[in-house]
Enzyme design. Structure first.
Site, short mmCIF file in Angstrom:
data_model
loop_
_atom_site.label_atom_id
_atom_site.label_comp_id
_atom_site.label_asym_id
_atom_site.label_seq_id
_atom_site.Cartn_x
_atom_site.Cartn_y
_atom_site.Cartn_z
N SER A 315 10.01 -24.69 -6.25
CA SER A 315 8.98 -25.58 -5.74
C SER A 315 8.72 -26.75 -6.69
O SER A 315 9.59 -27.59 -6.89
CB SER A 315 7.71 -24.76 -5.49
OG SER A 315 6.76 -25.47 -4.74
N LYS A 339 12.97 -23.96 -2.85
CA LYS A 339 11.80 -24.10 -1.98
C LYS A 339 11.46 -25.59 -1.89
O LYS A 339 11.03 -26.19 -2.86
CB LYS A 339 10.59 -23.33 -2.51
CG LYS A 339 9.34 -23.49 -1.62
CD LYS A 339 8.16 -22.74 -2.19
CE LYS A 339 6.93 -22.90 -1.31
NZ LYS A 339 6.39 -24.27 -1.30
N GLN A 343 2.85 -26.94 1.31
CA GLN A 343 1.81 -26.23 2.05
C GLN A 343 0.43 -26.81 1.76
O GLN A 343 0.19 -27.34 0.68
CB GLN A 343 1.80 -24.73 1.68
CG GLN A 343 2.92 -23.93 2.29
CD GLN A 343 4.28 -24.28 1.72
OE1 GLN A 343 4.44 -24.40 0.51
NE2 GLN A 343 5.27 -24.47 2.58
#
Length: 484
Positions: A315, A339, A343
């Site tokens: 991420s 990733k 979100q």
């Protein structure tokens, strides 16, 4: 059933839609309240409206609600059905990063982002419907016990996690400081699952560590970033400034085992390195529109930089690594987790939230790493003993036996400086001699057999050696590559 009760689910679903509308119009609102895993400034967007859902579709949901309330064998609470409906909608997305967080889960989420929390200290995700360790947090019980990226959790305290969503599984793993939890772990490459007992503790979120190494007479700074939390960018900036004042001539940024966190944190960090003539990041929305983001930096640093990654770098770590890679800096280690989505935690008005995937993030050049990861420019694996598995035995391992567990022991003994003669799982005379030497050095009964006590001590010494940074080939290579 009364009209009022039969319309509860309809009203709550409309409230859900309206909740998204408010969040979608101003994504930063949730972030200011500490509820965002990753957020980025966005312009005003057209919000979804309730008329996008036909009356027939909502009527079907209402019918199911009434059917269960009126006829199910046991009494069911309205809240249980409503939350189940929300979880069901999210499960149809087949997105492991979109989930419903009830009031308790939301409180735990905020703790993890903002300060500290109690638990084992590991980031987990759903990978192929399996509860999977992304990375243990530095100095956490999970790291000390030897949990690793890509370990799969099969059960918690003897109860299977199959069929649970991620939040339900995490709730079972977390607990009060001082309490024990037993995780059944399936490790890639291991033929059998094994149990791991971990004592929960308070997990402080100190996220940046610095040191100076001397490489060929040159002062070289090392900044290890373990998580992207609320104060990470400030800590990073302050420690980078300290290193620069010390006169460093090169810098290594270490994001191994870093599972990500707040997008705003990595944004601020990249603004220290990526000049204004290239984006440090691009964001892609559901319609495919890409928005680049730029710093106000005049020029890049005047010293060389390398970044260290591994399979636990995910991420926000990958955002940093791929931006530095596309600037021409070396990325050392192994392929990252992969990733590439953003979100947002959307408050539902009662303390609960829905964490929903809103965007993709892309590299400065517009490339996605989602489910692909980042390939290092310089691939380096650690020594074999870094990848060994916990040793669980019932009967002692002895001369002339062959077993995967013996291979595991041999690799550990070799890593500790004892010479087992071979590492193929056959318990040879040389392995007997290595075990004897280990037992003698550690004041154990010298039997030449690997019993539970001997195995436990071998394993403990390997874990300590890994945690102490001895024989860290990846960091050594990153430092070496700086000045070549």
């Amino acid at each position: 059933m009364s009209l009022k009760k039969s319309h509860i689910i309809l009203l709550l679903l409309l409230a859900l839609v309206l909740g998204f509308a408010g969040a979608y119009m101003g994504v930063q609102l949730a972030d200011q309240g500490g509820n965002s895993e990753e957020s980025i400034e966005q312009g005003e967007e057209t919000s979804p409206s309730s008329d996008q859902i036909s009356g027939t579709e909502l009527g079907k949901v209402e019918q199911a609600f009434s059917l269960i309330k009126d006829n199910y064998l046991e009494e069911v609470e309205d809240k249980q059905l409503v939350e189940g409906a929300i979880q069901g909608m999210l499960s149809t997305l087949e997105d492991p990063y979109s989930s419903y967080m009830d009031v308790d889960t939301m409180a735990q989420f905020n703790e993890q982002i903002e300060s500290s929390f109690e638990g084992i200290g590991a980031e987990v995700s759903m990978v192929n419907n399996m509860v999977t360790i992304v990375a243990p947090i530095k100095d956490s019980p999970a790291e000390k016990a030897g949990l690793r990226p890509n370990d799969q959790v099969l059960s918690v305290d003897g109860e299977s996690v199959e069929g649970l969503d991620l939040n339900e599984a995490v709730a079972k793993i977390r607990g009060e400081k001082g309490s024990e939890v037993v995780l059944e772990i399936q490790r890639p490459g291991a033929s059998e699952a094994f149990d791991m007992t971990i004592v929960r503790d308070t997990i402080p979120l100190e996220t940046v560590y610095n040191s100076i190494e001397e490489i060929d007479g040159k002062k070289t700074g090392v900044l290890e970033v373990t998580n992207f939390s609320e104060h990470t960018a400030q800590e990073f900036s302050e420690q980078l400034k300290t290193l620069e004042e010390e006169g460093i001539e090169g810098l290594v940024i270490d994001v191994r085992g870093n599972p990500g966190g707040l997008l705003t944190a990595v944004e601020e960090m990249l603004k220290e390195f990526v000049p204004e003539d290239m984006p440090y990041l691009q964001i892609e929305d559901r319609d495919g529109k890409k928005t680049p983001y730029f710093s106000e930096l005049d020029e890049k640093k005047d010293y060389p930089i390398s970044v260290v990654i591994d399979e636990g770098s995910a991420s926000a770590s990958e955002i940093l690594a791929v931006a530095m890679k596309e600037m021409g800096y070396d990325i050392v280690g192994q392929k990252s987790f992969g990733k590439g989505t953003v979100q947002q935690a959307v408050p539902m008005g009662d303390g609960s939230s829905i964490k929903l995937t809103f965007y993709k993030w892309l590299s400065p050049d517009g490339e996605s790493v989602h489910e692909k990861g980042i390939e290092p420019t310089v691939e380096v694996k650690q020594a074999d003993y870094f990848y060994t598995n916990p040793i669980q035995i019932e009967d002692p391992l002895a001369y002339d036996q062959t077993d995967d567990k013996i291979e595991n022991v041999q690799i550990m003994l070799d890593g500790l400086g004892y010479e087992p003669g071979r590492t193929d799982g056959y318990f040879s005379e040389e392995t007997v001699s290595a075990v004897n030497n280990f037992q003698e050095d550690n004041e154990l009964d010298v039997t030449g057999k690997v019993d539970e006590e001997t195995a436990g001590l071998i394993e403990a010494q390997i874990v300590d050696k890994i945690r102490n940074g001895e024989d860290d080939k990846q960091l050594e290579k990153a430092l070496e590559e700086l000045y070549e």
